[in-house]
Design a protein around this motif. Structure first.
Motif, PDB file in Angstrom:
ATOM      1  N   LYS A 229       0.842  -1.200   0.000  1.00 13.17           N
ATOM      2  CA  LYS A 229       0.000   0.000   0.000  1.00 13.17           C
ATOM      3  C   LYS A 229       0.873   1.244   0.000  1.00 13.17           C
ATOM      4  O   LYS A 229       1.976   1.247   0.535  1.00 13.17           O
ATOM      5  CB  LYS A 229      -0.905   0.026   1.236  1.00 13.17           C
ATOM      6  N   GLN A 230       0.347   2.311  -0.597  1.00 11.17           N
ATOM      7  CA  GLN A 230       1.016   3.613  -0.552  1.00 11.17           C
ATOM      8  C   GLN A 230       0.156   4.539   0.292  1.00 11.17           C
ATOM      9  O   GLN A 230      -0.987   4.814  -0.058  1.00 11.17           O
ATOM     10  CB  GLN A 230       1.208   4.186  -1.959  1.00 11.17           C
ATOM     11  N   LEU A 231       0.690   4.995   1.414  1.00 13.45           N
ATOM     12  CA  LEU A 231      -0.013   5.936   2.272  1.00 13.45           C
ATOM     13  C   LEU A 231       0.601   7.323   2.099  1.00 13.45           C
ATOM     14  O   LEU A 231       1.510   7.509   1.289  1.00 13.45           O
ATOM     15  CB  LEU A 231       0.030   5.460   3.718  1.00 13.45           C
ATOM     16  N   ASP A 232       0.106   8.295   2.839  1.00 16.86           N
ATOM     17  CA  ASP A 232       0.537   9.686   2.629  1.00 16.86           C
ATOM     18  C   ASP A 232       2.048   9.860   2.758  1.00 16.86           C
ATOM     19  O   ASP A 232       2.681  10.486   1.914  1.00 16.86           O
ATOM     20  CB  ASP A 232      -0.167  10.620   3.630  1.00 16.86           C
ATOM     21  N   ARG A 233       2.626   9.314   3.814  1.00 21.39           N
ATOM     22  CA  ARG A 233       4.032   9.587   4.100  1.00 21.39           C
ATOM     23  C   ARG A 233       4.961   8.385   3.920  1.00 21.39           C
ATOM     24  O   ARG A 233       6.164   8.508   4.075  1.00 21.39           O
ATOM     25  CB  ARG A 233       4.177  10.117   5.533  1.00 21.39           C
ATOM     26  N   TYR A 234       4.403   7.227   3.628  1.00 24.01           N
ATOM     27  CA  TYR A 234       5.252   6.049   3.485  1.00 24.01           C
ATOM     28  C   TYR A 234       4.565   4.967   2.663  1.00 24.01           C
ATOM     29  O   TYR A 234       3.338   4.954   2.509  1.00 24.01           O
ATOM     30  CB  TYR A 234       5.636   5.488   4.867  1.00 24.01           C
ATOM     31  N   GLY A 235       5.403   4.066   2.127  1.00 24.80           N
ATOM     32  CA  GLY A 235       4.895   2.877   1.472  1.00 24.80           C
ATOM     33  C   GLY A 235       4.962   1.725   2.453  1.00 24.80           C
ATOM     34  O   GLY A 235       5.850   1.673   3.309  1.00 24.80           O
ATOM     35  N   GLN A 236       4.023   0.793   2.337  1.00 29.72           N
ATOM     36  CA  GLN A 236       3.950  -0.310   3.287  1.00 29.72           C
ATOM     37  C   GLN A 236       3.947  -1.646   2.548  1.00 29.72           C
ATOM     38  O   GLN A 236       3.211  -1.834   1.576  1.00 29.72           O
ATOM     39  CB  GLN A 236       2.665  -0.191   4.129  1.00 29.72           C
ATOM     40  N   LEU A 237       4.780  -2.582   3.002  1.00 38.23           N
ATOM     41  CA  LEU A 237       4.781  -3.954   2.496  1.00 38.23           C
ATOM     42  C   LEU A 237       4.523  -4.887   3.677  1.00 38.23           C
ATOM     43  O   LEU A 237       5.251  -4.837   4.677  1.00 38.23           O
ATOM     44  CB  LEU A 237       6.108  -4.298   1.823  1.00 38.23           C
ATOM     45  N   VAL A 238       3.483  -5.700   3.555  1.00 39.48           N
ATOM     46  CA  VAL A 238       3.161  -6.664   4.605  1.00 39.48           C
ATOM     47  C   VAL A 238       3.162  -8.062   3.999  1.00 39.48           C
ATOM     48  O   VAL A 238       2.528  -8.304   2.966  1.00 39.48           O
ATOM     49  CB  VAL A 238       1.780  -6.370   5.242  1.00 39.48           C
TER      50      VAL A 238
END
Length: 356
Positions: A101-110
């Protein structure tokens, strides 16, 4: 006089000022700045990637990370336009355990319910975009190699039980028997004659992130090999790797063309075959130009390839494209042109078929 006294005093003052910064301030500062620069640069490039720990804590990642298979992991990459790289098979199988996911201040990998097969490189970087064109920001990247250890799977699982490795004299060859536990002792073995292959650290090296690397492959290295790993228990055997030696001149495809007959009767069936000899791992694309093309004459075009052993320890790929003209008629007479293309260029060959 005033001017002379001023001149006589000025050389002393600047002289004193020069001595102080050189001995006390300038010299100590310059090496400190030099020492700090590489540290700051590397910490900036690594600080973009972090692992989310329990209770909302964050941890900067080292070059490698070891986890137990079954654990889940969350990685974050600072930035508003982040791209990710991870083991390609997760894409191949469209694995639902992976979420990005791409959020406002960072990208997230789960990644949840990890397995030994998830072992590999995980990296992220910022994209710099100008309109529709984007490029990787080389100064803002993060990367870590994650081992998902599993006692039952010392080798990273693969979808097949047998792989072909091409030995090209122009580049290193990799036998990709990667392990899930970095401390495992790994050895390389030839199937016939049965023997362990010495890893001398120069011509053959072991890289825990890649496998065994032949730095300068030769025809003597061809054959079937496998890897053996040991780590606090019974040794495990990898899949088998068939090493094929390749020596084909690089360049545009070496192409020939031939028709089943250069003179055809009306209603006869004619085949025109375009053949390329090349490197086993280099794809060839074919295209045709033929007399009935503009009138949308229906034809059959078949493309295929296979590997052959030339009997001298060298393996060659034969790629063929066949155009079939059924019920030959007057509009089919003329030049049949085959264009074969690879990464090095293209070759055009032609033959003529006449109406009897």
């Amino acid at each position: 006089v005033t001017g002379q006294s001023a001149k006589s005093k000025r050389p002393k003052e600047p002289g004193e000022n020069r001595i102080k910064p050189i001995s006390k301030k300038v010299k100590p500062k310059s090496p400190k700045m030099k020492d700090r620069e590489p540290v700051d640069t590397s910490s900036k490039s690594q600080s973009i990637l972090t692992q989310v720990m329990d209770k909302g804590r964050f941890q900067k990642l080292a070059a490698t990370l070891s986890l137990s298979a079954g654990q889940s992991i969350e990685l974050r990459c600072k930035g508003s336009n982040v791209s990710w790289s991870y083991p390609s098979y997760l894409d191949t199988f469209k694995d639902s355990r992976l979420s990005i996911k791409q959020l406002d201040r960072y990208g997230q990998l789960v990644l949840t319910n990890s397995t030994a097969a998830d072992t590999g490189e995980y990296s992220c970087w910022l994209q710099l975009c100008d309109g529709n064109k984007c490029r990787k920001d080389e100064t803002k990247m993060g990367s870590t190699y994650i081992f998902f250890s599993d006692k039952g799977e010392l080798f990273v699982p693969t979808p097949s039980y047998f792989e072909i490795v091409y030995l090209n004299p122009d580049k290193p060859a990799v036998i990709p028997c990667r392990v899930t536990t970095p401390s495992a002792k790994v050895t390389l073995h030839r199937e016939f004659p049965a023997e362990e292959i010495e890893t001398d650290g120069t011509n053959i090296i072991y890289d825990v992130k890649k496998g065994f690397v032949y730095q300068h492959p030769t025809s003597d290295h061809k054959g079937v090999v496998y890897c053996k790993a040991e780590s606090q228990g019974a040794p495990q055997i990898s899949i088998k790797y068939h090493l094929l030696y390749v020596e084909v001149p690089k360049g545009p495809p070496s192409t020939t063309i031939a028709a089943s007959s250069n003179r055809a009767e009306v209603s006869e069936s004619i085949n025109v075959i375009c053949t390329v000899l090349g490197e086993p791992d280099v794809d060839v694309n074919f295209s045709w130009q033929y007399p009935g093309q503009e009138s949308e004459r229906p034809v059959i075009i078949q493309n295929f390839w296979r590997l052959i052993n030339r009997g001298t320890g060298h393996t060659t790929r034969i790629s063929k494209s066949i155009i079939v003209i059924e019920d030959f008629e007057a509009r089919d007479a003329g030049n049949y042109i085959c264009i074969a293309q690879n990464l090095q260029g293209e070759t055009t060959v032609a033959t003529q078929v006449e109406l009897n």
